[in-house]
Design an enzyme around this catalytic site. Sequence first.
Site, PDB file in Angstrom:
ATOM      1  NE  ARG A 100      -4.175   1.510   0.996  1.00  0.00           N
ATOM      2  CZ  ARG A 100      -5.162   1.947   0.123  1.00  0.00           C
ATOM      3  NH1 ARG A 100      -5.199   1.495  -1.221  1.00  0.00           N
ATOM      4  NH2 ARG A 100      -6.110   2.641   0.671  1.00  0.00           N
ATOM      5  CB  THR A 389      -9.258  -0.466  -7.621  1.00  0.00           C
ATOM      6  OG1 THR A 389      -8.963   0.634  -6.817  1.00  0.00           O
ATOM      7  CG2 THR A 389      -8.862  -1.586  -6.703  1.00  0.00           C
ATOM      8  CB  THR A 407      -5.902   0.642  -6.219  1.00  0.00           C
ATOM      9  OG1 THR A 407      -6.589   1.799  -6.268  1.00  0.00           O
ATOM     10  CG2 THR A 407      -5.053   0.714  -5.021  1.00  0.00           C
ATOM     11  CG  ASN A 409      -8.259   6.498  -4.609  1.00  0.00           C
ATOM     12  OD1 ASN A 409      -9.003   5.641  -4.392  1.00  0.00           O
ATOM     13  ND2 ASN A 409      -8.327   7.535  -4.291  1.00  0.00           N
ATOM     14  CG  ASP A 429      -8.633   5.184  -0.384  1.00  0.00           C
ATOM     15  OD1 ASP A 429      -9.821   5.458  -0.719  1.00  0.00           O
ATOM     16  OD2 ASP A 429      -8.136   4.299  -0.858  1.00  0.00           O
ATOM     17  CB  SER A 458      -7.301  -0.243   1.489  1.00  0.00           C
ATOM     18  OG  SER A 458      -7.709  -0.893   0.285  1.00  0.00           O
ATOM     19  CB  SER A 459     -12.638  -1.208   0.392  1.00  0.00           C
ATOM     20  OG  SER A 459     -13.133   0.285   0.880  1.00  0.00           O
ATOM     21  N   GLY A 479     -13.666  -1.053  -7.035  1.00  0.00           N
ATOM     22  CA  GLY A 479     -14.928  -0.437  -7.043  1.00  0.00           C
ATOM     23  C   GLY A 479     -15.067   0.473  -5.650  1.00  0.00           C
ATOM     24  N   GLY A 480     -14.190   0.724  -5.138  1.00  0.00           N
ATOM     25  CA  GLY A 480     -14.079   1.849  -3.740  1.00  0.00           C
ATOM     26  C   GLY A 480     -14.897   0.947  -2.839  1.00  0.00           C
TER      27      GLY A 480
HETATM   28  N1  GLY Z   1      -8.285   3.192  -3.487  1.00  0.00           N
HETATM   29  C1  GLY Z   1      -9.415   1.764  -3.183  1.00  0.00           C
HETATM   30  C2  GLY Z   1      -9.147   1.278  -1.967  1.00  0.00           C
HETATM   31  O1  GLY Z   1      -7.996   1.189  -1.616  1.00  0.00           O
HETATM   32  O2  GLY Z   1     -10.292   0.845  -1.215  1.00  0.00           O
END
Ligand code: GLY
Length: 580
Positions: A100, A389, A407, A409, A429, A458-459, A479-480
């Site tokens: 990350r 992503t 990603t 983002n 984020d 993050s998701s 997809g966020g």
């Molecule tokens: N940028 C999308 C995530 O990390 O959730």
Amino acid sequence: MRSRLSLTVALALLVPVLVAQQAEDTGEAVFAQYAVASDHELASQAGAEVLAAGGNAADAAAATMLALGVVGPASSGLGGGGFALYYRASDHSMHYIDFREEAPGAATAEMFARREGDDEQTAANRSRAGGLAVGVPGEPAGVEALIEQLGSGRVTRSQIVAPAMRRAREGWDTTPLWERFSRWLGESLRADPVFGRWFPRGSAFIPSGHHVDNPALARTLGEFAAHGAEPFYRGRVAREIVRQVRAHGGVMTAEDLAAYRVAVREPLVAEHFGRRWVTAPPPSAGGVTLLASLGLLERWLPPSLRAEDSVYFRHALVESWKGPYTDRHLYLGDPDHVDVPTAALLRGERADQRARVFHPMLAQPTSRYDLPLDTPPRRAARPGGDAGTSHFCVADAEGNVAAVTTTVNLPFGARFTAAGLVLNDQMDDFAREVGQPNAFGLVGGAPNLPGPSRRPLSSMSPTIVFEGDRPILCAGAAGGSRIITATEQVLLFSVLFGDTAGEALARRRVHHQGDPATTSYEEGMDEALVDGLRRRGHDMQSLDHSAVVQVIRLVYGEDGAVTQIQAGSDPRKGGRPAGH
Ligand code: GLY
């Protein structure tokens, strides 16, 4: 209302759903030996090429990631970061590499707070475009770690880089997604030398089917082939990243890049529905949310209600996300810098208590699922420490499985490049301010404020599911905020209903993230399901945008050998798997 608007805008840009394709194309291909399921056919082929040359799933994941950064630069690349979950069959071990992005050393908790004279959009844009939006990229170190720590040693780094480099030099054809993004981002992209050359003369956008290349990235990939990640953190590429970030108003330094390291973490593991789920730990909220939701579903779904899609099943799904998404902003952050009470959040007694709020016929407000921990987590930094992503899965002939989500983002990241790389805008984020939503409508919490060397929440939810000691499913999504709910649904559709990879992708999905108080559903969902949920009090909102899931399903014969590898690339983005 505010968060609903930003979520809508973000999703409209991130994940175009080509719903019309769904009827004809399940996105599934079946292989016998090995497979790569990514969201771009050329990237899947890059991974398959390395598998054919004798590489393993880690080598192929590295090749796929590099190729995705070339042909899908709106979504991922060496200027971004991600998470890789890996099952090594030879010793049945699990591995998790967190690459990350990290905040620069000069980051502060207030750096994105609204300033005097700002309107809402100006304040929000500071973490979404330009130099301040850029986190220290982790992907070069992540690709290198995959090859060095988990690779087969049978293919060279040059072989792994070759398909991406070839593509960057020779070019590729753009997809409809490019046209959509560039129509929206138009002028802000055109000023950049890499993006600018992709616009045909006189055109305000990059048309679908247009042939483009990226010689600057080909050169940079050549340096990765020769020297690995070193040039990205201490050499020419590092200098170019710092120069461009600072020219765009950022604060990143050469020291920030030199200090970057991947974090090797323990993935989260839990048993649910008779399977073992291995998934992403913090700083992703993905795994905690997924496992907390599964714990509730297990309590709410008696065996007789587990076998088929129903209003009750979808109602339980939606209810199961409300509490965990609330936990996210209250308790989750970078575990290297704040105390993250993962074990307390996933304790069985807590699930029991939350489960009692459920009403089988009536949607409950999110606040009813809010369950403060007995001992609030310490929020201060520890002493001394500080849809753009893309997800893909790889299964190789040795039984190894890689689940990787990567990603930059938002589409095209911070909207400028350095050395051919799209630089991420992952700083969005973080919580801009406590209580303020990010581009996905996720409310910012204190544990996720920016600070030196912190990694934003993050998701991303790369997940592998096991039956006994055999991996049976690999999935994850782009997809966020919808990454988690989409990943969970595709996996559950297969685990509970026995869906093939293609069937699981084709089923329409629902989503709820606690705030806003709406349940979104995909166009084309069975009207009886939608009406049934509405009758239970859900505020149903139709969407034509969703997350994009890639999945691999492994089918075993009686002798325990794999008989089928079902690889699925979500038709919502139009990718294709590859394999043999
Ligand atoms: N940028 C999308 C995530 O990390 O959730």
